[in-house]
Scaffold this motif. Structure first.
Motif, PDB file in Angstrom:
ATOM      1  N   GLU A   1     -22.768  -1.273   2.713  1.00  0.00           N
ATOM      2  CA  GLU A   1     -23.176  -0.472   1.272  1.00  0.00           C
ATOM      3  C   GLU A   1     -24.279  -1.419   0.677  1.00  0.00           C
ATOM      4  O   GLU A   1     -25.181  -1.182  -0.036  1.00  0.00           O
ATOM      5  CB  GLU A   1     -22.086  -0.203   0.235  1.00  0.00           C
ATOM      6  CG  GLU A   1     -21.633   0.876   0.532  1.00  0.00           C
ATOM      7  CD  GLU A   1     -20.323   1.545   0.179  1.00  0.00           C
ATOM      8  OE1 GLU A   1     -19.693   0.590  -0.496  1.00  0.00           O
ATOM      9  OE2 GLU A   1     -19.727   2.355   0.352  1.00  0.00           O
TER      10      GLU A   1
ATOM     11  N   ALA B   1     -26.476   6.398   0.720  1.00  0.00           N
ATOM     12  CA  ALA B   1     -26.412   7.755   0.239  1.00  0.00           C
ATOM     13  C   ALA B   1     -26.878   8.999   1.111  1.00  0.00           C
ATOM     14  O   ALA B   1     -26.241  10.032   1.468  1.00  0.00           O
ATOM     15  CB  ALA B   1     -27.083   7.803  -1.168  1.00  0.00           C
TER      16      ALA B   1
ATOM     17  N   SER C   1     -24.621  11.837   2.738  1.00  0.00           N
ATOM     18  CA  SER C   1     -25.069  13.294   2.355  1.00  0.00           C
ATOM     19  C   SER C   1     -25.732  14.057   3.543  1.00  0.00           C
ATOM     20  O   SER C   1     -25.400  15.176   3.878  1.00  0.00           O
ATOM     21  CB  SER C   1     -26.178  13.458   1.390  1.00  0.00           C
ATOM     22  OG  SER C   1     -27.530  12.945   1.844  1.00  0.00           O
TER      23      SER C   1
ATOM     24  N   GLU D   1     -16.040  12.252  -3.870  1.00  0.00           N
ATOM     25  CA  GLU D   1     -17.165  11.821  -3.269  1.00  0.00           C
ATOM     26  C   GLU D   1     -16.732  11.407  -2.014  1.00  0.00           C
ATOM     27  O   GLU D   1     -15.714  10.659  -1.794  1.00  0.00           O
ATOM     28  CB  GLU D   1     -18.031  10.893  -3.890  1.00  0.00           C
ATOM     29  CG  GLU D   1     -18.576  11.026  -5.166  1.00  0.00           C
ATOM     30  CD  GLU D   1     -20.042  11.461  -4.943  1.00  0.00           C
ATOM     31  OE1 GLU D   1     -20.666  11.260  -4.027  1.00  0.00           O
ATOM     32  OE2 GLU D   1     -20.470  12.807  -5.577  1.00  0.00           O
TER      33      GLU D   1
END
Lengths: 377, 314
Positions: B203, B223, B227, B293
């Motif tokens: 990350e 991200a 996704s 999430e």
């Protein structure tokens, strides 16, 4: 309670066997070394060398002279006795090491013999390796007393030849006193160089690979040729220091003569070092770790020391063993060093022993190149 | 726009076989200058081999793909690449029987640096190792070895850093310091490709690539990678989570079930199937189910499960 557990114990034995099976090279050594020792000690090595090459320089072609030569051959110690006509021819043969003995039969041999005046027979022996010639000289002495007994019985009747009919003079060339150190100390030069050069270079390269530092080295702009030669040079220097020490000891401690040219000796040493280094590098590119490099060195070192003529006379071995030994650089190097130090040989006389070392080196380089490529990619 | 200057690494369609093993398959990667690029994937997935191909240690299979590293051809200009790339190996690969100073000095010589003394002194000072410069590097702890390795591969001021699992076996504090340094270097314009197994490190990268069994499966920012996989994740709290997780695993639509302390994370790709499965198992009012999430870890485990192991390990 934690007593001796049989099943645990068998577990450890089993694991050891599995690991042994995986390490093929070690396993091969465990089997290979005893087999090699068995063959070498059992069949090849012979401390009582027979069939030694000899030349006869005969100025007297009488039946007596021929009987004596035949008796030499029949003794089993001498092989293929060649007749030479001139003295310089005989000298060349013994200097090259092509023959180990030259038997000089004088002009008036049969006349003196028949008169009972004890003609002289001069035997020149190449005594650079005293242990190789001693037994044969002993046999010659017996021959001098007995070989002609039957031939002489007719002419001299029953008169017993009270002293021996022949006065046999032995001239130990190159090492008149038969000192073993003359043979061993120059030989050590070769054995120690073989050991250091092959083992140290083998270990130096495999150590880098084993510890993972080789990768780091390869990631830098350093070229393979820089890495390889750079790693070797220190060991060449160590080798030269060893040569210097042994040479000094041979001169001042053991009083070994130095008849030849030191520059020639140095040149020959360099060639020998180069041959051993190439072998060391090749071993290091085949071996996966330091232990394997060590085992390979040992596997090469053992026949080198036993077959080369360092510990046991080269000529005492059967033909197949001599053939095998002639592949090894040490075999030729021993002849070279003894030739230079004890006989004062120069390059033209040395060449027959130099080219086999160069040929060995070439073959090893070609083999090594194939393996080296593989380790990089 | 010149691709050679915009991308620090731009390789396409690289392949590598070791004997019959196809270790890297059609590998493509674009790393922009000044970017920290994370390189992830399971053990034995070809990460190290890919890195070695990029820095010129291994030659890619001939006739399959091409590419540039810092504008140099990875097939032909490996010497130039080596001069401008710093490569930190997975294992400590400096010489343990040399001192810290001797190691740095040697590396500096290998790169033919002119002001060797100054560079080595500077590196020692940055490391805070001046007082221990004459200590054998083999005696250093894991964290210090790692810092020394980094200093050694920064010595010749490379434009690209290749770090192969640099923080394996290093404590959290040392890892955090390490990453701070990496970010500082990237801010100065250095490009970094770093392989790792740690999600927190992933990350921290500007962009990521996920490779499995020689194939690149996902790329983008953290991200984007999350996704792109369109995963749905729910957190369950309540009693007897262990039997519940066994029951859930048997149902269709349930991808992974992962215990996190007193909660259970359930992940799946088809939201309606997943909801149906959850409804069937957690009808008891004692359970609380809420959507959360998806994390990078959920995504990677899902990717790993989906990737076919196309060659048998050893």
């Amino acid at each position: 309670m934690n007593g001796f557990s049989l099943s645990r114990w068998f577990g450890i034995i089993g694991k050891e066997f599995i690991q042994l099976k995986r390490d093929r090279l070690t396993f091969g050594m465990i089997i290979g070394v005893p087999v090699m020792q068995l063959l070498l000690f059992g069949f090849a090595i012979n401390a009582d060398p027979k069939n030694l090459p000899a030349a006869v320089l005969s100025a007297d072609n009488s039946p007596y002279a021929r009987t004596f030569i035949r008796a030499m051959e029949n003794s089993g110690y001498f092989r293929g006795v060649v007749q030479v006509a001139r003295e310089d021819e005989a000298e060349e043969l013994i200097a090259h090491g092509a023959v180990q003995f030259v038997v000089n039969i004088p002009e008036n041999f049969s006349r003196l013999l028949v008169r009972g005046e004890q003609p002289q027979i001069l035997v020149e022996a190449d005594a650079t390796d005293p242990s190789a010639t001693n037994n044969a000289i002993g046999a010659l002495q017996v021959l001098a007393a007995t070989a002609l007994a039957r031939d002489l019985a007719g002419t001299l009747g029953a008169a017993p030849p009270s002293p021996a009919p022949i006065d046999l003079r032995v001239h130990r060339r190159y090492n008149p006193e038969g000192i073993s150190a003359y043979n061993i100390v120059p030989g050590l030069l070769g054995t120690i160089l073989t050991m250091t050069m092959i083992l140290m270079t083998g270990l130096a390269v495999t150590r880098e690979r084993e510890r993972g530092t080789f990768e780091n080295l390869l990631a830098t702009p350093a070229l393979p040729i820089e890495v390889l030669t750079g790693k070797i040079v220190p060991y060449i220097m160590i080798g030269l220091i060893q040569v210097g020490l042994i040479f000094l000891a041979s001169q001042f401690v053991f009083n070994v003569p130095m008849k030849g040219n030191p520059a020639v000796l140095f040149f020959v040493v360099l060639i020998f070092i180069a041959a051993n280094l190439t072998l060391g590098i090749t071993f290091s590119s085949i071996a996966r770790n330091q232990l394997q490099a060590m085992q390979m060195t040992f596997f090469f070192f053992l026949p080198s020391i036993l077959l080369s003529g360092f510990m046991f006379p080269y000529r005492g071995m059967p033909e197949w063993a001599q053939w095998l030994a002639s592949i090894l650089p040490l075999t030729h190097f021993l002849v070279l060093v003894r030739g230079i130090m004890l006989k004062g040989n120069e390059l033209p006389e040395l060449w027959p022993q130099i080219w086999p070392i160069l040929a060995f080196m070439l073959v090893v380089i070609l083999l090594g190149l194939r393996f080296y490529k593989r380790t990089l990619d | 726009m010149n691709a050679g200057t915009e991308f620090a690494i731009d390789v396409r369609g690289l392949n590598k076989h070791f004997g019959p093993k196809h270790v890297v398959r059609d590998f493509s990667l674009q790393v922009r200058a000044g970017e920290i690029y994370g390189f992830l994937g399971p053990n034995g997935s070809g990460k190290t081999t890919s890195i070695r191909m990029i820095c010129g240690l291994l030659t890619p299979d001939p006739g399959s793909g091409s590419g540039t590293c810092l504008g140099y051809d990875v097939l032909r200009e490996t010497a130039a690449i080596k001069r401008e790339v710093g490569y930190m190996t997975q294992r400590f690969s400096l010489w343990e029987d040399l001192t810290i100073r001797e190691n740095l000095n040697f590396v500096a010589r290998m790169y033919g640096m002119k002001h060797r003394r100054e560079a080595v002194d500077g590196a020692l000072e940055r490391l805070g190792l001046q007082s221990r410069a004459n200590q054998l590097s083999g005696a250093l702890s894991g964290g210090w070895k790692q810092r020394l390795s980094l200093a050694a591969c920064l010595l010749h001021q490379p434009r690209l850093l290749l770090l192969d699992e640099p923080t394996a076996g290093v404590d959290p504090k040392a890892r955090r310091d390490f990453w701070e340094e990496i970010h500082a270097l990237a801010a100065d314009g250095l490009s970094v490709l770093v392989s790792t197994h740690y999600m927190d490190e992933a990350e921290r990268c500007h962009r990521l690539a996920y490779i499995a069994y020689g194939k690149l499966l996902a790329t983008g920012t953290a991200a984007e990678v999350v996704s792109s996989q369109k995963l749905h994740t729910y957190a369950i709290t309540g009693p007897n989570l262990a039997p519940l997780s066994t029951a859930l695993r048997a149902l269709p639509g349930v991808g992974q079930v992962t215990p996190f302390g007193n909660t259970l994370h359930v992940t799946g790709q088809d939201d309606s199937l997943l909801r149906a499965a959850l409804a069937a198992c957690t009808s008891d009012a004692a359970y609380r189910v809420e959507p959360i999430e998806s994390t990078l870890e959920d995504v990677f485990i899902s990717l790993m499960a989906g990737a076919t192991d196309n060659f048998v390990e050893q």
